[in-house]
Motif scaffolding. Structure first.
Motif, PDB file in Angstrom:
ATOM      1  N   ILE A  69       0.824  -1.207   0.000  1.00 21.28           N
ATOM      2  CA  ILE A  69       0.000   0.000   0.000  1.00 21.28           C
ATOM      3  C   ILE A  69       0.862   1.262   0.000  1.00 21.28           C
ATOM      4  O   ILE A  69       0.581   2.220  -0.705  1.00 21.28           O
ATOM      5  CB  ILE A  69      -0.926   0.017   1.240  1.00 21.28           C
ATOM      6  CG1 ILE A  69      -1.850  -1.195   1.223  1.00 21.28           C
ATOM      7  CG2 ILE A  69      -1.712   1.298   1.334  1.00 21.28           C
ATOM      8  CD1 ILE A  69      -2.722  -1.270   0.005  1.00 21.28           C
ATOM      9  N   SER A  70       1.917   1.265   0.806  1.00 24.17           N
ATOM     10  CA  SER A  70       2.776   2.444   0.884  1.00 24.17           C
ATOM     11  C   SER A  70       4.185   2.035   1.264  1.00 24.17           C
ATOM     12  O   SER A  70       4.403   0.968   1.831  1.00 24.17           O
ATOM     13  CB  SER A  70       2.227   3.445   1.904  1.00 24.17           C
ATOM     14  OG  SER A  70       2.267   2.892   3.203  1.00 24.17           O
ATOM     15  N   ARG A  71       5.126   2.916   0.927  1.00 23.41           N
ATOM     16  CA  ARG A  71       6.540   2.740   1.266  1.00 23.41           C
ATOM     17  C   ARG A  71       7.011   3.960   2.028  1.00 23.41           C
ATOM     18  O   ARG A  71       6.589   5.075   1.733  1.00 23.41           O
ATOM     19  CB  ARG A  71       7.396   2.624   0.008  1.00 23.41           C
ATOM     20  CG  ARG A  71       7.188   1.390  -0.779  1.00 23.41           C
ATOM     21  CD  ARG A  71       7.907   1.411  -2.103  1.00 23.41           C
ATOM     22  NE  ARG A  71       9.277   1.897  -2.037  1.00 23.41           N
ATOM     23  CZ  ARG A  71      10.163   1.724  -3.004  1.00 23.41           C
ATOM     24  NH1 ARG A  71       9.819   1.101  -4.092  1.00 23.41           N
ATOM     25  NH2 ARG A  71      11.381   2.178  -2.887  1.00 23.41           N
ATOM     26  N   GLU A 158      -9.221   9.960   1.722  1.00 24.45           N
ATOM     27  CA  GLU A 158      -9.580  10.526   0.427  1.00 24.45           C
ATOM     28  C   GLU A 158      -9.830   9.384  -0.554  1.00 24.45           C
ATOM     29  O   GLU A 158      -9.318   8.289  -0.393  1.00 24.45           O
ATOM     30  CB  GLU A 158      -8.446  11.420  -0.086  1.00 24.45           C
ATOM     31  CG  GLU A 158      -8.166  12.624   0.792  1.00 24.45           C
ATOM     32  CD  GLU A 158      -9.331  13.585   0.845  1.00 24.45           C
ATOM     33  OE1 GLU A 158      -9.997  13.792  -0.192  1.00 24.45           O
ATOM     34  OE2 GLU A 158      -9.590  14.136   1.930  1.00 24.45           O
ATOM     35  N   ARG A 159     -10.589   9.665  -1.606  1.00 29.42           N
ATOM     36  CA  ARG A 159     -10.830   8.638  -2.627  1.00 29.42           C
ATOM     37  C   ARG A 159      -9.542   8.216  -3.325  1.00 29.42           C
ATOM     38  O   ARG A 159      -9.427   7.103  -3.825  1.00 29.42           O
ATOM     39  CB  ARG A 159     -11.818   9.140  -3.673  1.00 29.42           C
ATOM     40  CG  ARG A 159     -13.236   9.182  -3.173  1.00 29.42           C
ATOM     41  CD  ARG A 159     -14.217   9.253  -4.349  1.00 29.42           C
ATOM     42  NE  ARG A 159     -15.569   9.533  -3.872  1.00 29.42           N
ATOM     43  CZ  ARG A 159     -16.374   8.621  -3.350  1.00 29.42           C
ATOM     44  NH1 ARG A 159     -15.948   7.388  -3.238  1.00 29.42           N
ATOM     45  NH2 ARG A 159     -17.574   8.944  -2.935  1.00 29.42           N
ATOM     46  N   SER A 160      -8.567   9.099  -3.358  1.00 31.50           N
ATOM     47  CA  SER A 160      -7.307   8.792  -4.033  1.00 31.50           C
ATOM     48  C   SER A 160      -6.306   8.075  -3.128  1.00 31.50           C
ATOM     49  O   SER A 160      -5.230   7.696  -3.595  1.00 31.50           O
ATOM     50  CB  SER A 160      -6.678  10.089  -4.548  1.00 31.50           C
ATOM     51  OG  SER A 160      -6.410  10.953  -3.457  1.00 31.50           O
ATOM     52  N   ALA A 161      -6.643   7.866  -1.861  1.00 28.75           N
ATOM     53  CA  ALA A 161      -5.723   7.191  -0.936  1.00 28.75           C
ATOM     54  C   ALA A 161      -5.479   5.753  -1.396  1.00 28.75           C
ATOM     55  O   ALA A 161      -6.420   5.030  -1.712  1.00 28.75           O
ATOM     56  CB  ALA A 161      -6.298   7.204   0.475  1.00 28.75           C
ATOM     57  N   PRO A 162      -4.223   5.332  -1.440  1.00 32.54           N
ATOM     58  CA  PRO A 162      -3.919   3.966  -1.889  1.00 32.54           C
ATOM     59  C   PRO A 162      -4.620   2.894  -1.047  1.00 32.54           C
ATOM     60  O   PRO A 162      -5.048   1.879  -1.589  1.00 32.54           O
ATOM     61  CB  PRO A 162      -2.405   3.862  -1.751  1.00 32.54           C
ATOM     62  CG  PRO A 162      -1.911   5.267  -1.764  1.00 32.54           C
ATOM     63  CD  PRO A 162      -2.998   6.094  -1.173  1.00 32.54           C
ATOM     64  N   LEU A 163      -4.756   3.118   0.248  1.00 35.50           N
ATOM     65  CA  LEU A 163      -5.413   2.140   1.105  1.00 35.50           C
ATOM     66  C   LEU A 163      -6.900   2.008   0.737  1.00 35.50           C
ATOM     67  O   LEU A 163      -7.426   0.912   0.616  1.00 35.50           O
ATOM     68  CB  LEU A 163      -5.256   2.537   2.574  1.00 35.50           C
ATOM     69  CG  LEU A 163      -5.886   1.589   3.605  1.00 35.50           C
ATOM     70  CD1 LEU A 163      -5.280   0.207   3.486  1.00 35.50           C
ATOM     71  CD2 LEU A 163      -5.695   2.138   4.997  1.00 35.50           C
ATOM     72  N   TYR A 164      -7.561   3.132   0.518  1.00 31.19           N
ATOM     73  CA  TYR A 164      -8.984   3.111   0.121  1.00 31.19           C
ATOM     74  C   TYR A 164      -9.155   2.395  -1.216  1.00 31.19           C
ATOM     75  O   TYR A 164     -10.039   1.545  -1.368  1.00 31.19           O
ATOM     76  CB  TYR A 164      -9.530   4.529   0.053  1.00 31.19           C
ATOM     77  CG  TYR A 164     -10.933   4.582  -0.508  1.00 31.19           C
ATOM     78  CD1 TYR A 164     -12.030   4.234   0.283  1.00 31.19           C
ATOM     79  CD2 TYR A 164     -11.160   4.947  -1.834  1.00 31.19           C
ATOM     80  CE1 TYR A 164     -13.315   4.249  -0.235  1.00 31.19           C
ATOM     81  CE2 TYR A 164     -12.444   4.962  -2.355  1.00 31.19           C
ATOM     82  CZ  TYR A 164     -13.516   4.609  -1.552  1.00 31.19           C
ATOM     83  OH  TYR A 164     -14.782   4.620  -2.064  1.00 31.19           O
ATOM     84  N   ARG A 165      -8.309   2.742  -2.186  1.00 32.80           N
ATOM     85  CA  ARG A 165      -8.419   2.123  -3.499  1.00 32.80           C
ATOM     86  C   ARG A 165      -8.171   0.616  -3.439  1.00 32.80           C
ATOM     87  O   ARG A 165      -8.859  -0.156  -4.108  1.00 32.80           O
ATOM     88  CB  ARG A 165      -7.449   2.786  -4.484  1.00 32.80           C
ATOM     89  CG  ARG A 165      -7.874   4.196  -4.850  1.00 32.80           C
ATOM     90  CD  ARG A 165      -7.136   4.763  -6.046  1.00 32.80           C
ATOM     91  NE  ARG A 165      -5.842   4.223  -6.325  1.00 32.80           N
ATOM     92  CZ  ARG A 165      -4.691   4.832  -6.094  1.00 32.80           C
ATOM     93  NH1 ARG A 165      -4.662   6.039  -5.582  1.00 32.80           N
ATOM     94  NH2 ARG A 165      -3.540   4.259  -6.389  1.00 32.80           N
TER      95      ARG A 165
END
Length: 171
Positions: A69-71, A158-165
């Motif tokens: 999801i994130s680095r 936010e809709r653009s958050a990698p976790l949400y997507r």
């Protein structure tokens, strides 16, 4: 960590051996300090290589259903090369096989575990259960034993958050 130390020592010995061969081939015209200098450079080169391949090696060991999801990339003044290429020191992962989807009051709720890997002298892995309301984009951690929502830690994504997507749209 022991194997990393052994590998660094052997990388240093190998580089020192190359320095010794170069000194012999030059008819001993190269200075004597070239052997320990190349040994030190070999150890440093191995350590830099190990640090920069840590993320790729950990990612390769994840199951196919896992998604990064994130680095967390960092720059450190005692490692000046990280200003040119930041070093990955941690990352977050979800496993799509462990997503539990429910519907309540017309809202789609997804329960999942977020894993956090951190590069330390001994690698650290932590995990936490979360509940995500896909319509309201509210993320709330769950208590460890009771799995009750800890509403005081509610976050809006936010809709653009990698976790949400990754959790709600599957991308």
């Amino acid at each position: 960590m022991l194997w990393q130390l052994i590998a660094a020592i052997f990388a240093g010995l190998g580089a020192a051996g190359i320095g010794l061969i170069l000194r012999q081939l030059s008819g001993k015209r190269l200075p004597r300090w070239i052997v320990p200098a190349l040994g030190g450079l070999g150890m440093l080169a191995y350590q830099i290589h190990y640090e920069y391949t840590w993320f790729d090696n950990k990612q390769a060991r994840l199951p196919a259903s896992a998604q990064v999801i994130s680095r967390q990339d960092e720059q450190m003044f005692w490692r000046p090369w990280t200003y040119l290429a930041p070093l990955t020191t941690g990352f977050d992962v979800i496993d799509h096989d462990n997503l539990v989807t429910r519907h309540a009051d017309g809202a789609r709720l997804v329960e999942f575990i977020l894993y956090h890997f951190e590069r330390q002298p001994a690698d650290q892995v932590s995990h936490r259960r979360y509940l995500l309301n896909c319509e309201a984009r509210d993320l709330v951690p769950l208590a460890d034993k009771t799995r009750q929502p800890l509403t005081q830690s509610l976050r809006h994504l936010e809709r653009s958050a990698p976790l949400y997507r990754a959790v709600c749209t599957g991308t």
